[in-house]
Design a protein around this motif. Structure first.
Motif, PDB file in Angstrom:
ATOM      1  N   THR A   1       0.909  -1.140  -0.070  1.00 50.10           N
ATOM      2  CA  THR A   1      -0.005   0.017   0.057  1.00 50.10           C
ATOM      3  C   THR A   1       0.657   1.423   0.055  1.00 50.10           C
ATOM      4  O   THR A   1       0.362   2.226  -0.181  1.00 50.10           O
ATOM      5  CB  THR A   1      -0.840   0.106   1.274  1.00 50.10           C
ATOM      6  OG1 THR A   1      -0.089   0.161   2.430  1.00 50.10           O
ATOM      7  CG2 THR A   1      -1.752  -1.221   1.246  1.00 50.10           C
TER       8      THR A   1
ATOM      9  N   ARG B   1       1.488   2.937   2.411  1.00 50.20           N
ATOM     10  CA  ARG B   1       1.342   4.021   3.607  1.00 50.20           C
ATOM     11  C   ARG B   1       0.916   2.694   4.759  1.00 50.20           C
ATOM     12  O   ARG B   1      -0.168   2.261   4.505  1.00 50.20           O
ATOM     13  CB  ARG B   1       0.318   5.050   3.363  1.00 50.20           C
ATOM     14  CG  ARG B   1       0.606   5.807   2.245  1.00 50.20           C
ATOM     15  CD  ARG B   1       0.148   7.220   2.506  1.00 50.20           C
ATOM     16  NE  ARG B   1      -1.319   7.245   2.734  1.00 50.20           N
ATOM     17  CZ  ARG B   1      -1.981   8.438   2.734  1.00 50.20           C
ATOM     18  NH1 ARG B   1      -1.536   9.645   2.628  1.00 50.20           N
ATOM     19  NH2 ARG B   1      -3.205   8.608   2.939  1.00 50.20           N
TER      20      ARG B   1
ATOM     21  N   THR C   1      -1.202   1.736   8.052  1.00 50.94           N
ATOM     22  CA  THR C   1      -2.429   2.106   8.571  1.00 50.94           C
ATOM     23  C   THR C   1      -2.307   2.083  10.142  1.00 50.94           C
ATOM     24  O   THR C   1      -1.724   1.426  10.848  1.00 50.94           O
ATOM     25  CB  THR C   1      -3.505   1.087   8.320  1.00 50.94           C
ATOM     26  OG1 THR C   1      -3.466   1.132   6.753  1.00 50.94           O
ATOM     27  CG2 THR C   1      -4.735   1.378   8.685  1.00 50.94           C
TER      28      THR C   1
ATOM     29  N   ALA D   1     -13.868  10.900   7.029  1.00 54.58           N
ATOM     30  CA  ALA D   1     -13.705   9.161   7.371  1.00 54.58           C
ATOM     31  C   ALA D   1     -15.131   8.559   6.838  1.00 54.58           C
ATOM     32  O   ALA D   1     -16.178   9.099   7.309  1.00 54.58           O
ATOM     33  CB  ALA D   1     -13.223   9.122   8.825  1.00 54.58           C
TER      34      ALA D   1
ATOM     35  N   ARG E   1     -12.678   4.811   8.504  1.00 58.03           N
ATOM     36  CA  ARG E   1     -11.490   4.894   7.726  1.00 58.03           C
ATOM     37  C   ARG E   1     -11.355   6.069   6.969  1.00 58.03           C
ATOM     38  O   ARG E   1     -12.118   6.407   6.360  1.00 58.03           O
ATOM     39  CB  ARG E   1     -11.260   3.626   6.713  1.00 58.03           C
ATOM     40  CG  ARG E   1      -9.901   3.473   6.318  1.00 58.03           C
ATOM     41  CD  ARG E   1      -9.585   2.239   5.285  1.00 58.03           C
ATOM     42  NE  ARG E   1      -8.412   2.246   4.965  1.00 58.03           N
ATOM     43  CZ  ARG E   1      -7.321   1.346   5.538  1.00 58.03           C
ATOM     44  NH1 ARG E   1      -7.896   0.254   6.448  1.00 58.03           N
ATOM     45  NH2 ARG E   1      -6.397   1.195   5.284  1.00 58.03           N
ATOM     46  N   ALA E   2      -9.886   6.607   7.225  1.00 58.83           N
ATOM     47  CA  ALA E   2      -9.526   7.929   6.267  1.00 58.83           C
ATOM     48  C   ALA E   2      -8.220   7.630   5.579  1.00 58.83           C
ATOM     49  O   ALA E   2      -7.435   7.076   6.349  1.00 58.83           O
ATOM     50  CB  ALA E   2      -9.633   8.959   7.498  1.00 58.83           C
ATOM     51  N   THR E   3      -8.258   8.268   4.552  1.00 60.78           N
ATOM     52  CA  THR E   3      -7.069   8.358   3.783  1.00 60.78           C
ATOM     53  C   THR E   3      -6.645   9.812   3.277  1.00 60.78           C
ATOM     54  O   THR E   3      -7.184  10.219   2.258  1.00 60.78           O
ATOM     55  CB  THR E   3      -7.175   7.684   2.374  1.00 60.78           C
ATOM     56  OG1 THR E   3      -7.708   5.995   2.723  1.00 60.78           O
ATOM     57  CG2 THR E   3      -6.170   7.378   1.546  1.00 60.78           C
TER      58      THR E   3
ATOM     59  N   ASP F   1      -2.674   6.105   6.423  1.00 62.92           N
ATOM     60  CA  ASP F   1      -4.063   5.851   6.431  1.00 62.92           C
ATOM     61  C   ASP F   1      -4.373   5.565   8.010  1.00 62.92           C
ATOM     62  O   ASP F   1      -3.723   5.106   8.637  1.00 62.92           O
ATOM     63  CB  ASP F   1      -4.388   4.635   5.612  1.00 62.92           C
ATOM     64  CG  ASP F   1      -4.335   4.684   4.112  1.00 62.92           C
ATOM     65  OD1 ASP F   1      -4.129   5.956   3.741  1.00 62.92           O
ATOM     66  OD2 ASP F   1      -4.412   3.939   3.363  1.00 62.92           O
TER      67      ASP F   1
ATOM     68  N   HIS G   1      -7.536  -5.155   9.229  1.00 66.35           N
ATOM     69  CA  HIS G   1      -7.311  -3.942   8.205  1.00 66.35           C
ATOM     70  C   HIS G   1      -5.834  -3.547   8.266  1.00 66.35           C
ATOM     71  O   HIS G   1      -5.572  -2.529   7.899  1.00 66.35           O
ATOM     72  CB  HIS G   1      -8.240  -2.728   8.815  1.00 66.35           C
ATOM     73  CG  HIS G   1      -9.538  -2.878   8.762  1.00 66.35           C
ATOM     74  ND1 HIS G   1     -10.026  -2.550   7.878  1.00 66.35           N
ATOM     75  CD2 HIS G   1     -10.503  -3.297   9.756  1.00 66.35           C
ATOM     76  CE1 HIS G   1     -11.542  -2.667   7.859  1.00 66.35           C
ATOM     77  NE2 HIS G   1     -11.762  -3.229   9.029  1.00 66.35           N
TER      78      HIS G   1
END
Length: 317
Positions: free
Chosen positions: A41, A43, A45, A74, A113-115, A122, A149
């Protein structure tokens, strides 16, 4: 002495990991220990958690998590609604009117969840009511969700009542049981012993499971410990921004800052009308000022100015 009245250890903002460098250091560390699936990914989490109840003086920690999640748009991932975790006589369901339809909202733990478009991570945001029963099963449930996750670190947020004045910067502190994180981020080892809440249980259990965990606490003036406590909420948000390299939307940040200023003015008015409270606040101020709080250092002022510049919107052309 419980976690609710133990003042947090002060931090040295002049340390090698001060400022926004913490975010880059943490991200690099988590990438180095991530498994292959997480590395794809690009990044890491991070899961950020706060709970209403014993670990949430003034509602500051849970409000901070909700505010940051909202500011980052989010999305809801899922809810944990198992009845066996709650005593409904203590954490009562609520009846609400939703667009003309009455419904019952049951105590639950919400996962969002926020990106962020810019940033190192994340983020999964977890908030809810501290469970009444089966804490070990509840903790295992949340850590299982974290694994699903591909969470590589957790941040536990809390607020406690302490002998601090409302007129000074809210003391905040980071700590971790992970020796690598302590050395990397220049933060303290937790020293508290005594009764604990779900935040303490989750922090310790995550560490035991090999998941890096950082605790972030704010001290709320005990004489105004009722919710809301926007000044403590704002202090927690700023420290979370520093740790994760986040930046709230300007409007959201300004709104919380305005609430914090109004809250402080309201407490000032209360103190003016009560000589005993005014004398007590003055003694707290004197005690605080003699300790040379790091929040008042030139480094902290410079960091706050950098945040201001970062939040400013570019001029329209």
């Amino acid at each position: 002495m419980t976690e609710e009245n133990r003042p947090p250890d002060s931090e040295d903002p002049d340390g090698p990991a001060g400022g926004l460098d913490r975010a880059k250091l943490l991200a690099a560390h988590l990438r180095s220990i991530a498994d292959e699936s997480a590395e794809e990914t690009g990044r890491p989490t991070v899961m950020v958690l706060a709970f209403e109840g014993w670990n949430d003086a003034g509602g500051a920690a849970s409000a901070a998590v909700r505010s940051v999640a909202h500011a980052l748009d989010a999305d809801l991932v899922e809810k944990l609604t198992e009845e066996e975790y709650y005593d409904f006589q203590f954490s009562r369901p609520k009846v609400v009117n939703n667009s003309g339809h009455r419904e019952i909202i049951w105590p639950a733990t919400t996962i969002l969840r926020a990106t962020p478009p810019r940033g190192e991570f994340d983020v999964l945001f977890v908030h809810g009511v501290e469970p009444s029963f089966r804490w070990q099963a509840y903790t295992a449930d949340l850590l299982t969700k974290a694994a699903e996750h591909e969470v590589t670190a957790v941040v536990l947020m809390g607020a406690l009542l302490a002998d601090v004045p409302h007129t000074r910067p809210i003391p905040t502190s980071f700590s971790s049981e992970d020796s690598q994180l302590r050395a990397l981020l220049d933060i303290d080892e937790p020293t508290y012993e005594g009764p604990t809440g779900i935040v303490g249980v989750l922090s310790h259990t995550a560490h035991q499971a090999g998941v890096p965990a950082v605790s972030l606490w704010a001290a709320v003036p005990h004489y105004v410990g009722q919710a809301p406590s926007p000044k403590a909420q704002l202090a927690l948000i700023r420290k979370l921004e520093e740790l994760l390299g986040l930046s709230l939307d300007t409007h959201e940040a300004e709104e919380i800052a305005e609430d914090a200023a109004a809250w402080e003015r309201g407490v000032d008015d209360l103190a003016e009308d009560d000589e005993e409270i005014a004398d007590y606040v003055k003694r707290l101020e004197e005690a605080t000022d003699t300790t040379n709080l790091p929040e008042a250092s030139g480094e902290a002022i410079a960091e706050e100015f950098e945040r201001y510049l970062k939040r400013r919107k570019p001029p329209e052309k």
